[in-house]
Every structure is written in structure tokens, then in C-alpha cells.
Design an enzyme around this catalytic site. Structure first.
Site, PDB file in Angstrom:
ATOM      1  N   SER A 290      27.611   2.635 -46.916  1.00 28.38           N
ATOM      2  CA  SER A 290      28.375   3.822 -46.479  1.00 28.38           C
ATOM      3  C   SER A 290      29.536   3.351 -45.623  1.00 28.38           C
ATOM      4  CB  SER A 290      27.489   4.739 -45.625  1.00 28.38           C
ATOM      5  OG  SER A 290      27.368   4.215 -44.307  1.00 28.38           O
ATOM      6  N   ASP A 291      30.487   4.218 -45.377  1.00 29.36           N
ATOM      7  CA  ASP A 291      31.462   3.893 -44.338  1.00 29.36           C
ATOM      8  C   ASP A 291      30.818   4.229 -42.983  1.00 29.36           C
ATOM      9  OD1 ASP A 291      33.706   3.052 -43.003  1.00 29.36           O
ATOM     10  OD2 ASP A 291      35.122   4.184 -44.216  1.00 29.36           O
ATOM     11  N   TRP A 292      31.509   3.870 -41.941  1.00 31.14           N
ATOM     12  CA  TRP A 292      30.997   3.935 -40.568  1.00 31.14           C
ATOM     13  C   TRP A 292      30.477   5.341 -40.230  1.00 31.14           C
ATOM     14  CZ3 TRP A 292      31.317   0.079 -36.599  1.00 31.14           C
ATOM     15  CH2 TRP A 292      31.078   0.546 -35.306  1.00 31.14           C
ATOM     16  N   ALA A 294      29.109   7.493 -41.866  1.00 31.48           N
ATOM     17  CA  ALA A 294      29.428   8.550 -42.839  1.00 31.48           C
ATOM     18  C   ALA A 294      28.185   9.302 -43.302  1.00 31.48           C
ATOM     19  CB  ALA A 294      30.166   7.952 -44.035  1.00 31.48           C
TER      20      ALA A 294
END
Ligand code: BGC
Length: 765
Positions: A290-292, A294
């Protein structure tokens, strides 16, 4: 070593004495990877499985490792961590890895990740500038250099390449990608993946790439970072997804999902896109992170009520690892208790993470990364600096050169350098700088001072800051200009005007730079504008009238030397715009590959056509544009057959001659158009390019090998090749077509891949 690092290193060394780590894993070393992974899966507790999915931050970007304290180490010992980001240092990471592989029950190695976007210590040009080279080979070589520096520093994984297509320069992250075109973007994506990973991820100095941010992060509404994307299925498939497909085919070890939503579905929870398209249709088997934070943000998006629901949604979408959110580790247990059908998804995620570790060779030797001795010799070595300088030279784009103001004439004995960016080392590093340091940067001013021919004086005046309203430096700048033969007026943005969450509504020059430019122009001295910026700018008051404009982006540690090479004429500029420059902020988004309308833009304002009444038609500088100190003639277009069926090839050739007086690079570009199809097709689409170096008078035959699959259009049935006539255009930019021809696709057919992602073989003879 910084004091903070020492403290944490001591905490790490508190474990048992170092052993030969490979010897601690005899059972694993003896078996094949897959059997080993299945064995581990059987042996793991639920908590250990959740631990593998957990990627906490080991520090903050400005204080790497700062969160690795005694409690963090205990979590590693318990098998509660699969990977860390924001960590650094060969010795430090060795010790951290030692704790994982010696003191945890299952001895599973950790993955260490960082944002190495355009260099680790040797910072080379920002990605948008690298795309401006139109040279995948230099991009591949720079990524290789970054991988070497990264791996000897103990890191396994970079969060690059960013392959998001960006057609709206208001979006600050446009600086991190390859610009507006999916074909160029695909070539740049592949070059980076190959450079980071090499052919064999367990080979020397190979690191994992992470292709991001899947799937339409660059289509954020209004260019506002993190905002939703609302786009057609066709545009998603034809424009935004091709570079991701190309990177997946190139073997990108990992993918990262975007923060934003597409039509209301955040990608981090998008089963149809991540599990459906990426995994099932494209056959992608790598790790998805995932992104940070997210996953937790799915609650803020309003698609999950609780973190438990958010965790279940992301897992079902097949997001394997949770970056910095801690949601999987804290909430998946409950989600699984409520819905045991999630368990197989969890196992799949664990297996994909373990496979990534196995591919890097970490089960065989968890210490194969990180070498404090090589850290000293590789980081910022003379070879690396030389490569960064070569890349920086190639990235510079000459936008205008009326009257041949450049290169600097030998009759000019006093050169005024005006503008604070000329000596702004921090900005030259760009928004991501990994371990890059200002002290290592050669700024434009330093580069010019260090290379000025005998008898030539460099006079410097910062003029105004690009950050404040203070215009008090303008009179001094005017005096400096008056005393000079030629002015290099350095204008643009600083490093913090672009990048993540740095969207701008106005693409003009920040601070009192317009006033500075006008005051300098009023001296009547010849003025060359040198732009530094992370996005296309639109400042009609300055850019429309300037006789000479040199685009230099943010060129990294060797930028000053590279710019000086170009300004003195040691090297001819040959970069091209990977994204057009609009005439005004209000003209965005605008891109060359637009569809025709029933009423195409017409200069006659009395006609009702697709244009603005208060701006000229088209961009100020189009995609693919860039001038040279030489000139080039295009001749003898040949299309080797009149018709071709799906599965066949067609060769398109042209002869390019350097008609100038200096050795120079030309970027030869191939565009195609399908003039009549079942749906409107773009007026032009890039389908091939090559950068050739030609001596004065030298001619080369450039041949592009095209396939009908590269003309396929996307509809609900997939990639569709339609029979009919295709126009081909060869030229020096999207707006400077020199030769035209065509062929016929003789029969309809099916494609199997996004048309723009298919790279065109080019030969030069
Ligand atoms: C960015 C990613 C980056 C990650 C880790 C996020 O905020 O969107 O591009 O890789 O942080 O630093």
C-alpha cells in the site's frame, strides 16, 4: 555516524554475539525456495503471518532509523515486522537483520526499503528531466548506479519507478514521473525496472523496484494531490495503465497502490483493478504494497467504517503489505475472526512477501546486502559523478534560441548570472534526495565559475528569492546586468514547489520573479532565461517574449557542470519536452494526443471552435519539442509495405542529416494516427523514438518496426485492432512533423496488451 544512529546501533548490538548468519539457517539453505516458503507458512502462527505484512517506518525521512528502539527490536524478535522503510546504513542494517535472522523464532529476514527516486547519494536529474533525455539507455544506467549505491548501503528495495502519467502540471508529483505520454512513460518505466533489478534479482547489487502508484494517481481531479480520478475506462486503459503493464512485463518485483480513488473506488480497496486487472489479467505475481497509511485512509475515503473493515477490503483487493499504517497487524486478526474466508488471502499475501525475499537471495544469505567498505568507495564515486553529469547534459532542453544567443559567444566577456536558484544547491537536488547532500552539489554558478574561459568574468546577483515578496534585490541585479555583455537570468521554482502534496493552482513564477525579469529585460542587454522547475510553467509575461530559454529542471549533484557544458557550447542540447508547456495556467490540462472534435480549433475567432478566446491555440512548447545548436534535415520516408495484418510488422524508415556545424543529438519521433475508427482516435500518438548523435554533414537511416497491435484501441471487449488506413508521421516534435506516410491494416484482430506499452524496435544505420 550521527549520534542518534550510534545510540540505536548500540541497542541493536545488545543481542547475542554475531554468528555466521548463513549457518543459522542450514535447514532453509538446503531446500528449494518454494518448499522453504511453504514450510514456513505451515510453521507460522497467525501473529507471525500478520507480522510479515507489516512495514513500519524505521524513522522519519529526515531522521532515518530514529524509531528503531528497544521496543521495535522486541517486535522484530517476535516476528512482528516483515519490512522497514526509512532506514539506512550498511552497519546499522546488518545488525537489524541479524536480530531478525538470529533472534526471531522463524529467522525470516527483513526487507529494507527506501525512496531512491533519482539517485541515492549521487543524485541525478529528477525523473521528469530523465524522461526529457528521451534516452532509455541513460535512464537504465542511472538506475543501475542508484541500485549499487542503495544495495551497498544495506537496502533491498526502492519505491521507484513512479510511472504515473501526468497531463496536469498543477499536480506537484508531475516531477516524479515521465510526463504526459504513455509510450514514453512505458519506455522509461522498463528502463528503470531493468536498471534497478537487472535480469536476476539475486545477482550482484540488484534491488527490488516498486512500480507506483497503481492505477490513476496522476489523473487526480484539478491536479490536486490525493484527489479522486474520474475518467473513462478507455482513458484508464489506453493512457494511465500502459506504463504499469510495461513495468509488470519487465518483471517489477513489487507494485504500490495509489492513495486516490477511481470513480469512487480507492485503488487500495479496488478488487477489480488490483486483483482483477493486475493479477488475473496481467498475471502479475509480485508483492503489492500500500502507499503510506493508505489502508487506514480507506476509512476517511468513506468505503470502510472501521480499521477492521479497511484491513479486510485491502487484503481482498490483494494488497499484501501495509506501509506505515499498522492496520493489518492490529486489525486483521479480528477481521479474520469475523470472516474466516479471509485466511487464504492472508496466506497468499505472506507467500508473495516471502517470495520477494527469496528472489533477492535473502534466505540463502540475509547479509548479502550492505557493505560498509564498498559504501565508502561506491557512493559518489568519480564514475558515478561522471554518469550523473552525462545524464544532466542529456536532460537539458533548449526551448527557444532566437538570434542564436546560445551557446555563449566568445565575444561576451562579462556574463551576469541573476537569480537565487543559480546557487541553490538544495533545489538542484529536487524534492526526493535520498542521501544526497547540498555540499556535494555543483550549482550553476559554481559550474560556470569553474569553467569560464580565460578572460571571461562571471558576475552574480541573486535578485529575488522565489519564496518571499522581498523585491529589494532588484536594483542590484539591474546594475549587474548593465555591466554585463550577456545575462543568464535563472528563474523558476525551488525544490519544494513541486513533489508530493505540492500542487499549485498557478503555474506562474513564484515570488517577485516577474518584476525581476522585467527590470532585467529593460536594461536592453541580451537575456537568456535558464529555467529550473519541477513542472511546466506558464508565465506569458516572461516566457512569451524571451528570445532564448533553456529548460534545466533540477539536475542533481552535477547539474552546474552540465549546464555550463551546454551554455559554453561544449555540448549541444538534445533533450525534449516529456510534457508540453501550456500558454496559461487556465489552459491546463492540455496534451498533444487529444481527440479531434467536430469543430477543431481555428485561428478565426469568429468561428465557434474548440479553443480559448483569450489564448492562442495549443501549448507554448509542445510535447517532444527541443532545439539544438545544429539543424537536421529529414528525408526519404519509406514504409516497407502497403498493408499488414495483425501479427505482422511494418518498417518505417527515414534519413536524418545533421545540416549544422556541430556534433549534436536529434530525437527522431514516430507518431501514428488512425483517421477513421469505431471511436474517435487521438490526432497523434507517439509510437517510437530514438536519440541519435550526428556529426556535421553526417546522415543516418532510422528504421522503426511497428506492429498493428500498437494501434489497438480499448473497448469493453478488450484490445481491438481495426482494419483500415493508418497515418504515420516522422518528425522532430509532436508539432514539427517533417515526413508523412501510411499503410493499411488489412484485417481486424485482437491485441493482448495496452497498445502504448509495446515498445518499438528502432535501428540506426
Ligand atoms: C508517497 C510514496 C512514497 C511513500 C514512502 C508516500 O507518501 O506517496 O510515493 O514511496 O510515501 O515514502
Amino acid at each position: 555516524m550521527r549520534p542518534g544512529l550510534q545510540l540505536h546501533r548500540r541497542a541493536l548490538l545488545g543481542g547475542t554475539a554475531a554468528l555466521a548468519v548463513a549457518a543459522a539457517l542450514p535447514a532453509l539453505a538446503a531446500t528449494g525456495h518454494e518448499a522453504r516458503i511453504q514450510g514456513l507458512l505451515k510453521a507460522m502462527t497467525l501473529d507471525e503471518k500478520l507480522g510479515q505484512l507489516n512495514q513500519p517506518a524505521g524513522g522519519r525521512q529526515k531522521a532515518l532509523n530514529s524509531r528503531i528502539d528497544a521496543a521495535a527490536l522486541d517486535l522484530v524478535r517476535k516476528g512482528g515486522v516483515g519490512s522497514y522503510l526509512h532506514v539506512a546504513g550498511a552497519d546499522f542494517l546488518r545488525e537489524l537483520q541479524r536480530v531478525a535472522v538470529q533472534e526471531s523464532r522463524l529467522k525470516i529476514p527483513l526487507l529494507f526499503a527506501a525512496d531512491v527516486i533519482h539517485g541515492f547519494k549521487t543524485i541525478y536529474p529528477v525523473p521528469l528531466a530523465m524522461a526529457a533525455t528521451f534516452d532509455p539507455d541513460i535512464v537504465q544506467r542511472c538506475s543501475r548506479m542508484a541500485a549499487i549505491e542503495t544495495s551497498v548501503s544495506g537496502l533491498h528495495w526502492t519505491f521507484a519507478p513512479m510511472v504515473d502519467i501526468a497531463r496536469d502540471p498543477r499536480w506537484g508529483r508531475i516531477v516524479e514521473g515521465a510526463g504526459e505520454d504513455p509510450h514514453l512513460g512505458s519506455a522509461m518505466a522498463v528502463a528503470q525496472v531493468e536498471g534497478f533489478q537487472t535480469k536476476n534479482l539475486s545477482g550482484k547489487d540488484a534491488i527490488l523496484a516498486s512500480t507506483k502508484h497503481f492505477g490513476a494517481y496522476g489523473a487526480a481531479s484539478g491536479g490536486r494531490d490525493y484527489d479522486g480520478a474520474d475518467l473513462s475506462e478507455r482513458t484508464l486503459n489506453e493512457v494511465y495503465l500502459p506504463p504499469f503493464y510495461a513495468a509488470a512485463q519487465a518483471g517489477s518485483g513489487t507494485f504500490m497502490t495509489a492513495f486516490n480513488d477511481i470513480g469512487g473506488v480507492p485503488t487500495t480497496a479496488n478488487q477489480a483493478l488490483v486483483r482483477g486487472v493486475l493479477r488475473e489479467q496481467w498475471g502479475y505475481q509480485g508483492l503489492v504494497v500500500s502507499d503510506w497509511n493508505a489502508i487506514l485512509e480507506l476509512v476517511a475515503h468513506g468505503v470502510a467504517e472501521t480499521p477492521v473493515q479497511a484491513a479486510a477490503l485491502a487484503l481482498k483487493a490483494s494488497v499484501d503489505m501495509d506501509m506505515a499504517g499498522g492496520v493489518y497487524v492490529a486489525h486483521l486478526r479480528q477481521a479474520i475472526a469475523e470472516d474466516p474466508t479471509l485466511l487464504p488471502y492472508l496466506d497468499q499475501a505472506v507467500v508473495r512477501i516471502l517470495r520477494a525475499k527469496a528472489r533477492l537471495g535473502l534466505f540463502d544469505d540475509p547479509m548479502r546486502f550492505g557493505d560498509a567498505a564498498r559504501e565508502k568507495t561506491e557512493l559518489l564515486s568519480a564514475d558515478h559523478r561522471a554518469l550523473a553529469r552525462e545524464a544532466a547534459r542529456k536532460a537539458v532542453v533548449l526551448l527557444r534560441n532566437d538570434g542564436g544567443l546560445l551557446p555563449i559567444a566568445s565575444s561576451h566577456k562579462t556574463i551576469a548570472v541573476i537569480g537565487a536558484l543559480a546557487d541553490d544547491a538544495r533545489s538542484q537536488l529536487g524534492s526526493w534526495k535520498a542521501r544526497g547532500e547540498e555540499a556535494d552539489v555543483v550549482t550553476l554558478l559554481k559550474g560556470l565559475q569553474g569553467s569560464a574561459p580565460a578572460g571571461v568574468k562571471i558576475a552574480y546577483s541573486p535578485g529575488v528569492s522565489v519564496r518571499s515578496d522581498d523585491a529589494s534585490g532588484i536594483p542590484a541585479a539591474v546594475e549587474t546586468a548593465k555591466a554585463a555583455d550577456l545575462v543568464l537570468l535563472v528563474l523558476g521554482e525551488d525544490f519544494d514547489h513541486s513533489g508530493e502534496s505540492r500542487s499549485r493552482s498557478d503555474l506562474g513564477l513564484p515570488g517577485p520573479q516577474v518584476a525581476l525579469a522585467q527590470a532585467v529585460a529593460a536594461t536592453g542587454k541580451p537575456v537568456v532565461i535558464v529555467l529550473m522547475n519541477g513542472r511546466p510553467l506558464a508565465e506569458p509575461a516572461v516566457l512569451d517574449k524571451a528570445p532564448a530559454i533553456l529548460e534545466t529542471w533540477f539536475l542533481g549533484v552535477e547539474g552546474g557542470n552540465a549546464m555550463a557544458d551546454i551554455l559554453w557550447g561544449k555540448v549541444s542540447p538534445g533533450g525534449r519536452l516529456p510534457v508540453g508547456f501550456p500558454r496559461a495556467s487556465g489552459q491546463t490540462p492540455t496534451f498533444y494526443a487529444h481527440n479531434p472534435t467536430g469543430r477543431p480549433a481555428d485561428p478565426d475567432l469568429l468561428k465557434d471552435t474548440a479553443r480559448y478566446h483569450d489564448a492562442d491555440i495549443g501549448p507554448l512548447f509542445p510535447f517532444g519539442h527541443g532545439l539544438s545548436y545544429a539543424s537536421f534535415a529529414y528525408a526519404d520516408l519509406a514504409v516497407d509495405r502497403a498493408s499488414v495484418a495483425p501479427g505482422g510488422i511494418v518498417k518505417i524508415s527515414a534519413t536524418i542529416t545533421n545540416t549544422g556545424k556541430v556534433v549534436a543529438d536529434e530525437v527522431v519521433q514516430l507518431y501514428v494516427r488512425d483517421p477513421v475508427a469505431s471511436v474517435a482516435r487521438p490526432v497523434k500518438e507517439l509510437r517510437g523514438f530514438t536519440r541519435v548523435t550526428l556529426k556535421p554533414g553526417e546522415a543516418r537511416r532510422v528504421t522503426f518496426t511497428l506492429r498493428p497491435e500498437q494501434l489497438a484501441l480499448w473497448d469493453a471487449s478488450g484490445w481491438k485492432i481495426e482494419a483500415g488506413r493508418i497515418e504515420v508521421m516522422v518528425g522532430a516534435s509532436s508539432d514539427d512533423i517533417r515526413l508523412r506516410g501510411g499503410f493499411v491494416i488489412s484485417a481486424a484482430g485482437k491485441g493482448s496488451a495496452p497498445a502504448a506499452s509495446l515498445l518499438t524496435a528502432v535501428s540506426v544505420s
